[in-house]
Design a protein around this motif. Structure first.
Motif, PDB file in Angstrom:
ATOM      1  N   ILE A 225      53.159  26.287   1.059  1.00  0.00           N
ATOM      2  CA  ILE A 225      52.436  27.536   1.319  1.00  0.00           C
ATOM      3  C   ILE A 225      51.822  27.527   2.713  1.00  0.00           C
ATOM      4  O   ILE A 225      51.933  28.498   3.477  1.00  0.00           O
ATOM      5  N   ASN A 226      51.173  26.427   3.075  1.00  0.00           N
ATOM      6  CA  ASN A 226      50.511  26.374   4.384  1.00  0.00           C
ATOM      7  C   ASN A 226      51.512  26.441   5.532  1.00  0.00           C
ATOM      8  O   ASN A 226      51.192  26.945   6.615  1.00  0.00           O
ATOM      9  N   ALA A 227      52.733  25.938   5.291  1.00  0.00           N
ATOM     10  CA  ALA A 227      53.745  25.997   6.344  1.00  0.00           C
ATOM     11  C   ALA A 227      54.183  27.425   6.634  1.00  0.00           C
ATOM     12  O   ALA A 227      54.737  27.706   7.701  1.00  0.00           O
ATOM     13  N   SER A 228      53.942  28.326   5.684  1.00  0.00           N
ATOM     14  CA  SER A 228      54.365  29.719   5.873  1.00  0.00           C
ATOM     15  C   SER A 228      53.271  30.607   6.444  1.00  0.00           C
ATOM     16  O   SER A 228      53.485  31.808   6.655  1.00  0.00           O
ATOM     17  N   LEU A 229      52.092  30.041   6.715  1.00  0.00           N
ATOM     18  CA  LEU A 229      50.970  30.876   7.143  1.00  0.00           C
ATOM     19  C   LEU A 229      51.207  31.520   8.503  1.00  0.00           C
ATOM     20  O   LEU A 229      50.726  32.631   8.774  1.00  0.00           O
ATOM     21  N   GLY A 230      51.930  30.833   9.370  1.00  0.00           N
ATOM     22  CA  GLY A 230      52.172  31.394  10.695  1.00  0.00           C
ATOM     23  C   GLY A 230      52.876  32.732  10.646  1.00  0.00           C
ATOM     24  O   GLY A 230      52.704  33.575  11.544  1.00  0.00           O
ATOM     25  N   ALA A 231      53.661  32.949   9.590  1.00  0.00           N
ATOM     26  CA  ALA A 231      54.412  34.200   9.493  1.00  0.00           C
ATOM     27  C   ALA A 231      53.564  35.351   8.980  1.00  0.00           C
ATOM     28  O   ALA A 231      53.954  36.518   9.124  1.00  0.00           O
ATOM     29  N   VAL A 232      52.417  35.056   8.373  1.00  0.00           N
ATOM     30  CA  VAL A 232      51.606  36.136   7.792  1.00  0.00           C
ATOM     31  C   VAL A 232      50.336  36.409   8.594  1.00  0.00           C
ATOM     32  O   VAL A 232      49.713  37.465   8.430  1.00  0.00           O
TER      33      VAL A 232
ATOM     34  N   ILE B 243      44.423  33.116   7.862  1.00  0.00           N
ATOM     35  CA  ILE B 243      44.266  32.103   6.813  1.00  0.00           C
ATOM     36  C   ILE B 243      44.610  30.759   7.428  1.00  0.00           C
ATOM     37  O   ILE B 243      45.716  30.549   7.938  1.00  0.00           O
ATOM     38  N   GLU B 244      43.662  29.847   7.396  1.00  0.00           N
ATOM     39  CA  GLU B 244      43.877  28.538   8.002  1.00  0.00           C
ATOM     40  C   GLU B 244      44.448  27.530   7.012  1.00  0.00           C
ATOM     41  O   GLU B 244      45.243  26.660   7.390  1.00  0.00           O
ATOM     42  N   SER B 245      44.065  27.630   5.758  1.00  0.00           N
ATOM     43  CA  SER B 245      44.612  26.692   4.767  1.00  0.00           C
ATOM     44  C   SER B 245      44.394  27.229   3.363  1.00  0.00           C
ATOM     45  O   SER B 245      43.459  27.994   3.108  1.00  0.00           O
ATOM     46  N   VAL B 246      45.306  26.822   2.489  1.00  0.00           N
ATOM     47  CA  VAL B 246      45.197  27.112   1.058  1.00  0.00           C
ATOM     48  C   VAL B 246      45.284  25.774   0.336  1.00  0.00           C
ATOM     49  O   VAL B 246      46.167  24.953   0.625  1.00  0.00           O
ATOM     50  N   SER B 247      44.388  25.542  -0.580  1.00  0.00           N
ATOM     51  CA  SER B 247      44.421  24.288  -1.332  1.00  0.00           C
ATOM     52  C   SER B 247      44.225  24.570  -2.815  1.00  0.00           C
ATOM     53  O   SER B 247      43.624  25.576  -3.202  1.00  0.00           O
TER      54      SER B 247
ATOM     55  N   MET C   7      51.361  35.910  -1.646  1.00  0.00           N
ATOM     56  CA  MET C   7      51.986  34.641  -1.290  1.00  0.00           C
ATOM     57  C   MET C   7      52.330  33.826  -2.538  1.00  0.00           C
ATOM     58  O   MET C   7      53.411  33.231  -2.639  1.00  0.00           O
ATOM     59  N   LEU C   8      51.421  33.794  -3.498  1.00  0.00           N
ATOM     60  CA  LEU C   8      51.679  33.049  -4.731  1.00  0.00           C
ATOM     61  C   LEU C   8      52.820  33.679  -5.522  1.00  0.00           C
ATOM     62  O   LEU C   8      53.688  32.973  -6.059  1.00  0.00           O
TER      63      LEU C   8
END
Length: 545
Positions: free
Chosen positions: A139-146, A165-169, A275-276
């Motif tokens: 998920i975090n690897a895809s943040l740059g696209a959103v 969004i900087e990170s999702v955990s 995203m989920l």
């Protein structure tokens, strides 16, 4: 080769028998190697100087040198025997092997060849596999696209804001599959969801950069999965995915007071939910498709030196309260090397097997699958054997009991081997196998022709992850049809019947193996096989590690 040595040893005889019976029996109908329907048939023939003829133990009528009786044929190979006593008191007999049953054309697929089930335990293992595939790294690897997930300006552009969004955990998720009539319910629970974002921009002429966070005790995603089969392949579709963020909370306390935080929070929340949902849509259907497809038992093997390709295709899918039921058809490919023909392979009215609903994975293999394979092997010439001293395939030592130095042995099966259930036990049957021995210039004679019908109990076993057929000692019914070896046919029959280890002829059945179904990436803990109450299926039960 040992098989032929026993035949030849049993045939050695210096002088013809002195007490030659004067009677003769000919069984003209049914002929050896015929294909009949199931049920009662008439058996008839010639009786020369023979009284009190019986057919399979039942008295037959004898009139003017002919006899006729009735015999009930069972599905599979049957031996029709006419027996009588001639004028000198000798018992003489004649035997013909025939096939009985309904026959399926050996064209196209064997329908409903295999049934498979993935029950509760198997679905749990699929859920465990899925758990390891949904992770924060993806998920975090895809943040740059959103990013930025939010941008806006208001109050005549005195406030400009954007948010990344900087990170999702989250902690390890769980995937639960709940089968019900027609659909597979999916519930994905993602515990301790935490989203860290950075809001930045200008407010009242000042630049700002503030942390904004969101959290939920869990994110629960639900959807229905639908599995279907078409053209031999599976297809998995997913319905609408809903998201419920339990105990949702957010912290915007570091934002400037002029920021309308509710719009920002709603946008970030919607983005995270999307995203989920995207992750579930992209991951679960292909994963379920791959794992279910991995149950396909298609494989290639060798039977008596010829390659055999078994290609299965999914033909039907049914989801019930206990799991997923899959039906597979079979296509058999064996290179043809023989010229045998028949009405078709021995078929059965299969119905629906009683497949276990408690084992992780369960299944049922139809006798039609086995009999189609055996038919194709027979039609392909796997049991046709020719040995000759001329080409070196037959050693002259093999002919020593017949006091001959050259000759040929030709084996021709008139009927295909079959698997049937008789009296509650699985049985391999070999019908009307002709063994023709020619020894030109042999001191005892130059020709012997015998027919063999043999029956062996089959134990279904599981070994090294495969279903195997274990053959018991065969019961042999043999008839010497022609002989110039100096003894009566009946005497030769009795000698040869006691001497030959005919189990070698069942190697085609004994070499059969079938891989137990297992989900890709998992190992079998235990496997078991048993006969289904239907009498035409072999059941399988598999526990996964």
């Amino acid at each position: 080769m040992l098989f032929f040595a026993f035949i030849l040893a049993a045939c050695e005889k210096e002088e013809p028998a002195a007490d030659v019976p004067s009677g003769k029996l000919l069984l003209l109908s049914p002929e050896g190697g015929e294909f009949k329907g199931e049920g009662e048939i008439s058996a008839s023939g010639k009786a020369v100087n023979v009284d009190a003829v019986t057919v399979n133990g039942v008295e037959a009528s004898v009139d003017a040198g002919t006899f006729e009786g009735k015999v009930a044929l069972e599905r599979g190979v049957n031996v029709v025997e006419a027996r009588g006593v001639d004028g000198t008191g000798h018992t003489i007999f004649v035997r013909n092997g025939v096939m009985s049953g309904e026959y399926e054309a050996a064209e196209g697929d064997v329908e409903d060849a295999v049934y498979l089930r993935v029950n509760e335990g198997g679905l749990t293992r699929i859920g465990e596999i899925a758990t390891g595939m949904l992770d924060t790294q993806t998920i975090n690897a895809s943040l740059g696209a959103v990013n930025p997930v939010y941008s806006d300006s208001y109050l005549w552009d005195t406030v400009v804001i954007a948010d990344d969004i900087e990170s999702v955990s989250f902690d390890e998720p769980s995937f639960d599959f709940e089968p019900r009539d027609g659909a597979l319910g999916l519930t994905v629970t993602i515990p301790n969801l935490y989203v860290d974002t950075l809001a930045y921009g200008t407010a009242a002429g000042f630049d700002f950069s503030s942390d904004v966070s969101m959290s939920a005790s869990s994110a629960v995603l639900t959807a229905d999965l639908y599995v279907s089969a078409s053209n031999g392949r599976l297809s998995v579709d997913i319905g609408e995915v809903t998201v419920d963020l339990k105990d949702f909370a957010y912290d915007t306390s570091l934002l400037p007071g002029t920021i309308e935080d509710y719009i920002l929070v709603d946008t970030i929340r919607a983005t995270v939910e999307e995203m989920l949902v995207t992750q579930i849509n992209d991951m679960v259907p292909p994963l379920l498709d791959e794992l279910l497809t991995s149950l396909d038992p298609s494989y290639s093997t060798e039977l008596m030196g010829l390659s055999v390709d078994l290609g299965f295709g999914f033909s039907a899918v049914d989801i019930d309260d206990d799991g997923i039921a899959l039906t597979l058809d079979l296509d058999v490919k064996i290179p043809p090397t023989g010229e045998h023909s028949a009405p078709g392979y021995l078929g059965a009215d299969l119905g629906t097997p009683d497949v276990d609903t408690h084992a992780d994975i369960a299944g049922a293999i139809s006798d039609n699958l086995l009999n189609r394979m055996l038919y194709e092997a027979w039609a392909g010439g796997l049991l046709d054997i020719t040995l000759s001293t001329e080409d070196g395939s037959l050693s002259a030592l093999m002919l020593a009991p017949l006091k001959a130095t050259e000759g040929t042995i030709v084996v021709t099966p008139l009927l295909p081997p079959v698997i049937v259930e008789r009296e509650g036990e699985l049985q391999a049957q070999l019908g009307e196998l002709l063994v023709d021995i020619n020894t030109p210039g042999g001191a005892l004679g130059d020709h012997l022709l015998a027919s063999v019908n043999a029956f062996a109990k089959v134990e279904v076993t599981v070994e090294d992850g495969e279903l195997k057929l274990e053959l018991g000692a065969p019961e042999v019914v043999l008839m010497v049809r022609e002989s110039s070896m100096g003894a009566k046919d009946e005497e030769m029959t009795n000698l040869v019947e006691q001497a030959i280890p005919f189990d070698v002829l069942f190697s085609l059945v004994g070499d059969f193996s079938f891989p137990l179904p297992v989900l890709y990436g998992l190992e079998i803990d235990e496997g078991a096989a048993n006969r289904d109450d239907s009498g035409v299926y072999t059941g399988l039960e598999v526990s996964l590690k």
